[in-house]
Design a protein around this motif. Structure first.
Motif, PDB file in Angstrom:
ATOM      1  N   GLY A  69      42.354  48.672  35.572  1.00 44.11           N
ATOM      2  CA  GLY A  69      41.226  47.869  36.028  1.00 44.11           C
ATOM      3  C   GLY A  69      40.193  47.679  34.939  1.00 44.11           C
ATOM      4  N   MET A  70      39.909  48.748  34.206  1.00 45.89           N
ATOM      5  CA  MET A  70      38.861  48.653  33.194  1.00 45.89           C
ATOM      6  C   MET A  70      39.343  47.917  31.947  1.00 45.89           C
ATOM      7  SD  MET A  70      36.955  52.281  33.616  1.00 45.89           S
ATOM      8  CE  MET A  70      35.379  51.811  32.992  1.00 45.89           C
ATOM      9  N   ILE A  71      40.589  48.098  31.629  1.00 45.48           N
ATOM     10  CA  ILE A  71      41.112  47.408  30.438  1.00 45.48           C
ATOM     11  C   ILE A  71      41.176  45.906  30.695  1.00 45.48           C
ATOM     12  CG2 ILE A  71      43.171  47.095  29.002  1.00 45.48           C
ATOM     13  CD1 ILE A  71      43.691  50.116  29.448  1.00 45.48           C
ATOM     14  N   GLY A  72      41.479  45.546  31.911  1.00 46.04           N
ATOM     15  CA  GLY A  72      41.551  44.124  32.252  1.00 46.04           C
ATOM     16  C   GLY A  72      42.966  43.600  32.099  1.00 46.04           C
ATOM     17  N   MET A  73      43.271  42.634  32.964  1.00 46.70           N
ATOM     18  CA  MET A  73      44.650  42.168  33.036  1.00 46.70           C
ATOM     19  C   MET A  73      45.113  41.476  31.753  1.00 46.70           C
ATOM     20  SD  MET A  73      46.928  42.643  35.045  1.00 46.70           S
ATOM     21  CE  MET A  73      45.799  43.259  36.230  1.00 46.70           C
ATOM     22  N   ASP A  74      44.221  40.704  31.134  1.00 48.07           N
ATOM     23  CA  ASP A  74      44.599  39.996  29.897  1.00 48.07           C
ATOM     24  C   ASP A  74      45.032  40.985  28.835  1.00 48.07           C
ATOM     25  OD1 ASP A  74      44.086  37.615  30.960  1.00 48.07           O
ATOM     26  OD2 ASP A  74      42.156  37.286  29.956  1.00 48.07           O
ATOM     27  N   MET A  75      44.253  42.042  28.691  1.00 50.29           N
ATOM     28  CA  MET A  75      44.527  43.026  27.660  1.00 50.29           C
ATOM     29  C   MET A  75      45.820  43.791  27.981  1.00 50.29           C
ATOM     30  SD  MET A  75      43.512  43.900  24.811  1.00 50.29           S
ATOM     31  CE  MET A  75      42.366  44.773  23.794  1.00 50.29           C
ATOM     32  N   GLU A  82      37.683  37.237  32.530  1.00 44.32           N
ATOM     33  CA  GLU A  82      38.409  37.642  33.738  1.00 44.32           C
ATOM     34  C   GLU A  82      37.704  38.810  34.388  1.00 44.32           C
ATOM     35  OE1 GLU A  82      42.056  39.612  33.209  1.00 44.32           O
ATOM     36  OE2 GLU A  82      41.378  40.808  31.528  1.00 44.32           O
ATOM     37  N   ARG A  83      38.077  39.059  35.607  1.00 42.05           N
ATOM     38  CA  ARG A  83      37.499  40.182  36.322  1.00 42.05           C
ATOM     39  C   ARG A  83      38.025  41.481  35.753  1.00 42.05           C
ATOM     40  NH1 ARG A  83      36.010  39.343  42.190  1.00 42.05           N
ATOM     41  NH2 ARG A  83      36.199  37.103  42.441  1.00 42.05           N
ATOM     42  N   THR A  84      37.143  42.425  35.544  1.00 43.75           N
ATOM     43  CA  THR A  84      37.593  43.764  35.182  1.00 43.75           C
ATOM     44  C   THR A  84      36.901  44.744  36.111  1.00 43.75           C
ATOM     45  OG1 THR A  84      35.863  43.806  33.513  1.00 43.75           O
ATOM     46  CG2 THR A  84      38.085  43.329  32.739  1.00 43.75           C
ATOM     47  N   ALA A  85      37.478  45.938  36.169  1.00 41.73           N
ATOM     48  CA  ALA A  85      36.880  46.960  37.017  1.00 41.73           C
ATOM     49  C   ALA A  85      35.613  47.441  36.332  1.00 41.73           C
ATOM     50  CB  ALA A  85      37.863  48.100  37.188  1.00 41.73           C
ATOM     51  N   VAL A  86      34.510  47.297  37.045  1.00 45.15           N
ATOM     52  CA  VAL A  86      33.223  47.590  36.418  1.00 45.15           C
ATOM     53  C   VAL A  86      32.572  48.779  37.112  1.00 45.15           C
ATOM     54  CG1 VAL A  86      30.886  46.691  36.109  1.00 45.15           C
ATOM     55  CG2 VAL A  86      32.860  45.241  35.623  1.00 45.15           C
ATOM     56  N   LEU A 130      34.962  51.735  41.141  1.00 46.27           N
ATOM     57  CA  LEU A 130      34.878  50.597  40.221  1.00 46.27           C
ATOM     58  C   LEU A 130      35.021  49.313  41.029  1.00 46.27           C
ATOM     59  CD1 LEU A 130      37.168  51.832  37.317  1.00 46.27           C
ATOM     60  CD2 LEU A 130      34.712  52.072  37.559  1.00 46.27           C
TER      61      LEU A 130
END
Lengths: 404, 854
Positions: free
Chosen positions: A201-207, B693-697, B730
């Motif tokens: 989740g924190m890294i993000g899907m693109d990464m 893009e959405r990320t877990a924040v 998150l």
């Protein structure tokens, strides 16, 4: 033998600052400071070093190129990047050759802690071959079906962090790798994460997509017939220990973060065995030999390798910079009294979970060691063991019921 | 006319029943003929069936006879043995009685023998029984009987049914047929049918009897007894059948010679059967005597002859019947043909009569009337004076004469009238032509008016359909046209706006001077533009419109100006958002670069400070040790001069002060460096370059970062308190934009407090996070002035601001609303109390599946 460190940075003031700040460590560490990549390679050619810590952005040869070369020439070294820059392209390039990524400004205390963590286990590995093996390891092979599932999800129309996290949480290799990336500053994150789902989740899907599809941070187990049954048994055992440890920790009213951490620690507790099985062909013989004689595995490992699979696994966790609690659980799950931790932790739950898994679901990779009651008594938790066992039994029952 | 119609009608009435009767008769006849033809064609089939059954019966008979003779041969042999034995016994008895008569001992012997006789009789009986069970009695072919019997039964039943049906059918027809020839034919056919039935019955009875006889012959209890019972059976049945036949014939009203002959034949056969029976009985009475082979042969021959006789009779009878039947069929067919010819002839005659009689009547009555009618028609058409001549019927001739008189009179009157009518018609035609010309002119005028009206309406409709406000003014600026969009966008109706000037037409312009300028430009330069004219629609709906005005050139309406007004409120808002986003991106990139530049020096500042801190501890320790040593040694080891210099140096350096201040200085420098590092990091985090893009924040961390970045905004007016929920998970977010929203809320809170605090007092900004199940909640409370009730509904509107010109863009909260609601699928609202402060609530979905609308 003192640990020898080599610092590389094109800014002399940074090197001087480091030299002064680390002056207090002179009793334990031998430190050298050079201002460019080629100079570093020259120094390394003349002397043995254990660690190289380099800036990323340097004129001529940059940090990633330098580490690539170091990895090739001195594969047993610990390779760390200390940089103020974190452009995506540079990060992706540095993932393969480096073990850890630190950002400037980096507190000297943090640097010391990370190095200590990595080296606390290094001395246990007398076998040079194993050191090289762990240091040059790019990834731990994944269960092929899970790997394919991950690729399928990532290449799909709408990949979801939750589903990808769920797939990774089931695999030892992917969990270890994603936590390595999340816990280092590779991706600009600076926090201790123990849950793969959270990490995704924190890294993000693109990464994540870039990491898996372009950088190949994960790999899949290639068909090796003779390890297949050990492999599957180990995987099943690890998933079970993870679930057990999760239940045990939950029964102690711990926070969600700690419960997640226990799951991860449980999943990774036998990472050393997985690693040896995948990378060291002769390890199968040791397992074969130990299979007939319960309790003989660590003795055999000592005799043949000079250390146990727990040592190997813990060293890898240290080198990759995984959270301390996970490292402790991996290192001491089969001998918890040797740990310095003296209160309930993931180590406690993983140790108990491993013992219960051996008793409740014995297989070719389990040993009927039983729970170390002396250890639990030391923590004042001896009376909790039956409740934990019951929680594990209940989990086993419900998962059997839910199985199709 | 009525007369003529009724006459024809009656004539037709006469012919119709005739035709109907004729048709009935013909159809009946044809039906009968068809039926008869069908029946006669089925007769040969029936005859064939009969012949089949007869053949079978004969076959069975023959087999029965063969079996009987075979049996008879064996039984004769048995009978011979028995006869011999009986003779022996009789001989013995005779000899014994002769001996008894001369000797008393013989009398005793005789008694013994007479006592033994029953035993011998029993032995004889046993022997007979044994003979009865001899193998030859089981050679009978049971299967033959079981197969043949049902076939015969079926065949006879079938043919009987057919014949009965045919007969009944013919009888029914015969009852309703009125023509004697047909009747005769039917009677004849019926009689023949009866014969056929009778013949068939006889054949059937006989065949049945033959079967039972053969059966009894085949299963003898004793050969003779078997024959006897067989014949008795035959007789009984033949008697019964004959009786039945007689009674049937007696009841039959159509007796004829053929039937009688048949009965006679049957009786004769019966008689022969009786004879045969008697003969058999006679033979059976003396089995012992008739045991010579030639007698037996004779007996068998007799049986054979009898059977052959019966069969021959049967043959004759069948042939006889068949030929009679064939003859009957031929006769019947002939009769039918004759009948047909007679019937058709009769029909034709009747038809001829039917058609001829009306013709005659027509000729006599109708034809003169037709002529009269034609004449009348001529008169009706205007041909007066014509005469009609009727010669035949006197009444009709009189009528014709009267008619002729009338016709002449009418012709005369008509001629006079015709002249008047002609004059009148001419006058009428002239009047009609006048009227037509008038209405054509009126219609053309009406159409022209309608066309013009439609064109006008179409233009109106077209102008109203344009979604941009379109208005026309005269050269003096007075409004002449005002479309629907103008009413919608500018909020003033057409009735209200027309005949006024744009500046005073009822639109609530926020800056009327600009509109006056616009009007002036339009009149003087013939072309005017006003990009952002603000107005209030309703009470609070602020809109921005872009005005353009132009003279209509190259047209005869060149004294008209057309003004358009497009609603650009949303467009401007979007433009502002895009500008803002671009600005943020630039800032993000810049701050990332700055961060990198600052981080490197911070690294070595920090390292050096660390070194200094560690080193100073060592140095201070060393110096204090030196000082102690000097103090101890000073009195003895140093000269006065040296001591003086040392004391001076110490005083100058003020070591005690340094020992106290240097660690503090280093500590503060470290703290400063850390704070710089934190700010730089927050700046980098905040701007979040490239987060598409959405990320877990981690919401808590985000809030903390934003508070750090916005420090300059709040630090002089307020203290910030943060209360973080540690269990907040998150949340998937667009991190950069979320930071903006939180920044906006903090800045607004700081401004709200800034309005009320004075003299260095400080308010409080309190930020709380909480896990609300589905939602992550962020609350930002201030102790500011609160939001007045009048503007509460407008604060999320774009361009709405209460701040001074240049201080606020009016975009902050509108942007926040858009980010939270549209991009994150969340909610944003506030609670406020004037004088106490405002709390903004922000809810973000923790499990987001919603795709943002962009």
């Amino acid at each position: 033998m003192r640990t020898r460190l080599l610092f590389v940075d094109d800014e002399p003031l940074v090197l001087q600052g480091l030299r002064r700040a680390l002056y207090a460590m002179r009793e334990e560490w031998d430190m050298s400071f050079v201002e460019s990549g080629p100079a570093a390679l020259e120094v390394l050619a003349q002397d043995r070093y254990d660690v190289i810590i380099t800036d990323m952005r340097m004129p001529g040869m940059d940090g990633a190129e330098l580490l690539d070369e170091v990895k090739r020439r001195h594969p047993d070294m610990l390779r760390i990047i200390l940089s103020g820059q974190s452009s995506r392209e540079a990060v992706l390039r540095s993932i393969s050759p480096s073990h850890q990524y630190l950002t400037k400004p980096c507190d000297v205390k943090e640097l010391k802690q990370r190095l200590n963590e990595a080296f606390s286990m290094r001395d246990l590995l007398a076998n040079q071959k194993l050191k090289t093996l762990v240091s040059s390891l790019k990834s731990i092979p994944s269960v092929p079906t899970l790997y394919e599932e991950l690729l399928h999800e990532l290449r799909g129309e709408d990949p979801s962090a939750a589903r990808i996290g769920a797939v990774i949480s089931k695999d030892i290799g992917m969990t270890a790798k994603i936590l390595q990336l999340a816990n280092s500053a590779f991706l600009g994150l600076r926090c201790h994460i123990s849950s793969p789902t959270q990490a995704v989740g924190m890294i993000g899907m693109d990464m994540v997509r870039a990491l898996v599809l372009s950088v190949d941070v994960f790999s899949r187990l290639e068909g090796r017939f003779e390890v297949g049954h050990y492999w599957m048994a180990l995987w099943e055992h690890s998933v079970m220990v993870a679930s057990f440890a999760q239940r045990i920790t939950a029964s102690e009213n711990s926070s969600k973060a700690i419960v997640d951490e226990s799951f991860t620690a449980g999943l990774l507790h036998d990472v050393g065995r997985v690693l040896l099985l995948a990378e060291m062909p002769e390890y199968v013989e040791i397992l074969d030999e130990a299979a007939g004689k319960p309790g003989s595995l660590s003795t055999l490992e000592h005799a043949r390798l000079g250390c146990t699979h727990s040592d190997v696994g813990a060293y890898l966790m240290g080198v990759w910079g995984l959270p301390h609690a996970v490292l402790q659980a991996v290192a001491f799950h089969d001998r918890p009294r040797q740990s310095t931790q003296k209160q309930f932790s993931s180590l406690t739950s993983v140790h108990a979970a491993d013992a219960f898994a051996g008793a409740l679901a014995p297989s070719i990779v389990t040993e009927d060691g039983g729970v170390d009651m002396e250890y639990l008594t030391g923590l004042g938790l001896a009376d909790r063991a039956p409740a934990w066992r019951q929680a594990c039994e209940e989990f086993l029952e419900s998962s059997k019921r839910n199985a199709p | 006319m009525a007369f003529r119609r009724s006459l024809r009608f009656q004539l037709y009435l006469l012919t119709v029943p005739l035709a109907v009767i004729l048709l009935c008769v013909i159809s009946l006849l044809i039906m009968h003929l068809l039926v008869m033809l069908r029946e006669s064609s089925s007769l040969p089939g029936q005859v064939r069936g009969l012949r089949e059954s007869e053949k079978l019966a004969r076959l069975i008979c023959r087999q029965g006879v063969d079996l009987a003779s075979y049996e008879a041969h064996h039984s004769t042999a048995d009978a011979q043995v028995i006869g011999d034995r009986t003779r022996e016994i009789k001989e013995e008895l005779r000899r014994l009685s002769a001996e008894v008569s001369g000797n008393p001992a013989y009398a005793r012997k005789l008694r013994e023998l007479s006592e033994a006789y029953p035993q011998a009789a029993e032995q004889l009986q046993a022997e007979l029984d044994r003979a009865d069970k001899s193998p030859h009695s089981s050679i009978l072919d049971m299967a033959l009987f079981s197969q043949v019997l049902p076939i015969i039964e079926d065949l006879t039943r079938e043919s009987e049914e057919k014949l009965t049906w045919t007969t009944q059918d013919v009888m029914i027809r015969e009852q309703i047929t009125p023509i004697p020839a047909l009747r005769r034919g039917a009677v004849f056919l019926h009689a023949n049918t009866r014969q056929v039935i009778l013949a068939e019955r006889v054949a059937r009875i006989l065949s049945q009897e033959m079967v039972s006889v053969s059966f009894h012959i085949a299963f003898p209890k004793h050969p003779v007894v078997g024959l006897e019972s067989g014949i008795r059976h035959l007789r009984t049945h033949a008697q019964a059948a004959l009786g039945k036949l007689r009674s049937e014939l007696a009841n039959d009203q159509y007796q004829d010679a053929a039937s009688r002959a048949l009965v006679q034949t049957a009786e004769q056969q019966y008689g022969e059967l009786q004879q045969l029976e008697d003969q058999v009985w006679a033979d059976a009475d003396a089995p012992a005597q008739g045991s010579q082979p030639d007698e037996e042969e004779l007996h068998r021959r007799k049986v054979n002859e009898a059977v052959n006789g019966i069969l021959g009779q049967l043959d004759n009878l069948a042939q006889n019947q068949e030929s009679q039947l064939a003859k009957a069929i031929v006769e019947a067919t002939d009769t039918i043909r004759h009948t047909m010819i007679v019937v058709i002839g009769a029909c034709l005659a009747l038809m001829l009569f039917g058609f001829a009689s009306p013709l005659v009547v027509f000729r006599l009555l109708v034809s003169p009337m037709t002529r009269l009618k034609a004449h009348a028609a001529q008169i009706a058409k205007g041909d007066f004076g014509a005469r009609v001549s009727v010669s035949s019927n006197s009444e009709l001739a009189e009528l014709a004469e009267a008619f002729n008189c009338m016709s002449w009179e009418v012709a005369r009157t008509k001629q006079e009238d015709a002249q008047h009518i002609h004059q009148l018609q001419e006058a009428k035609l002239a009047a009609e032509a006048l009227a037509r010309a008038k209405s054509a002119i009126v219609g053309e005028m009406g159409r022209e008016i309608e066309r013009r009206k439609r064109a006008e309406e179409a233009t109106e409709f077209l102008v109203d359909a344009i979604p941009i406000a379109v208005l026309a003014t005269r050269a003096d600026g007075v409004i002449t046209r005002w479309n629907q969009a103008a009413a919608d966008i500018l909020g003033v109706s057409r009735q209200h706006a027309t005949a006024r000037r744009l500046a005073d037409c009822g639109v609530r312009w926020l800056d009327k001077a600009r509109i006056v300028d616009f009007e002036r430009d339009l009149v003087e330069k013939l072309d005017a533009k006003q990009e952002n004219a603000a107005l209030l629609r309703g009470d609070k709906d602020k809109r921005l419109v872009a005005l353009t005005g132009r003279q209509i050139r190259g047209h005869r309406y060149s004294d008209t100006f057309v003004v358009t007004a497009a609603d650009v409120t949303e467009k401007r808002s979007l433009e502002a958002q895009v500008n803002h986003a671009q600005k943020m991106e630039a800032i993000g990139q810049l701050s990332a670069g700055i961060a990198h530049e600052i981080n490197t020096p911070i690294q070595y500042v920090g390292d050096n400070l660390m070194f200094l801190s560690q080193s100073w501890t060592s140095v201070a320790d060393l110096v204090s040790k030196y000082r102690c040593a000097v103090k101890a040694l000073a009195a003895t080891a140093l000269s006065d001069q040296q001591r003086g210099a040392l004391a001076d140096a110490e005083q100058k350096a003020d070591f005690d002060f340094m020992a106290e201040e240097i660690p503090r200085a280093i500590e503060q420098a470290v703290d400063g460096a850390q704070r710089v590092a934190k700010i730089v990091h927050a700046m980098k985090e905040f701007s979040h370059p490239g987060s598409s893009e959405r990320t877990a924040v981690d919401i808590n961390k985000t809030v903390e970062t934003t508070v750090t970045v916005a420090r300059n905004e709040w630090k002089y007016v307020a203290n910030v308190q943060t209360v973080f929920d540690p269990n907040l998970p998150l949340v998937p977010c667009y991190a950069g934009e979320l930071n903006q929203v939180i920044l906006n809320l903090i800045v607004n809170a700081a401004h709200a407090i800034g309005e009320v605090v004075q003299n260095g007092q400080k308010g409080v900004i309190r930020i709380q996070t909480a896990d609300k199940g589905e939602w992550a909640e962020i609350r930002v409370s201030d102790t500011g002035s609160g939001i007045p009730a009048a503007i509460r509904n407008r604060i999320f509107d774009p361009f709405f601001t209460t701040k001074e010109v240049g201080k606020g863009t009016g975009q902050g909260l509108a942007l926040s609303h858009s980010v939270v609601v549209k991009k994150h699928g969340g909610k944003i609202w506030f609670e406020t109390e004037v004088g106490r402060g405002t709390t903004f609530f922000l809810h973000l979905p923790i499990h987001s599946t919603m795709e943002p609308e962009i």
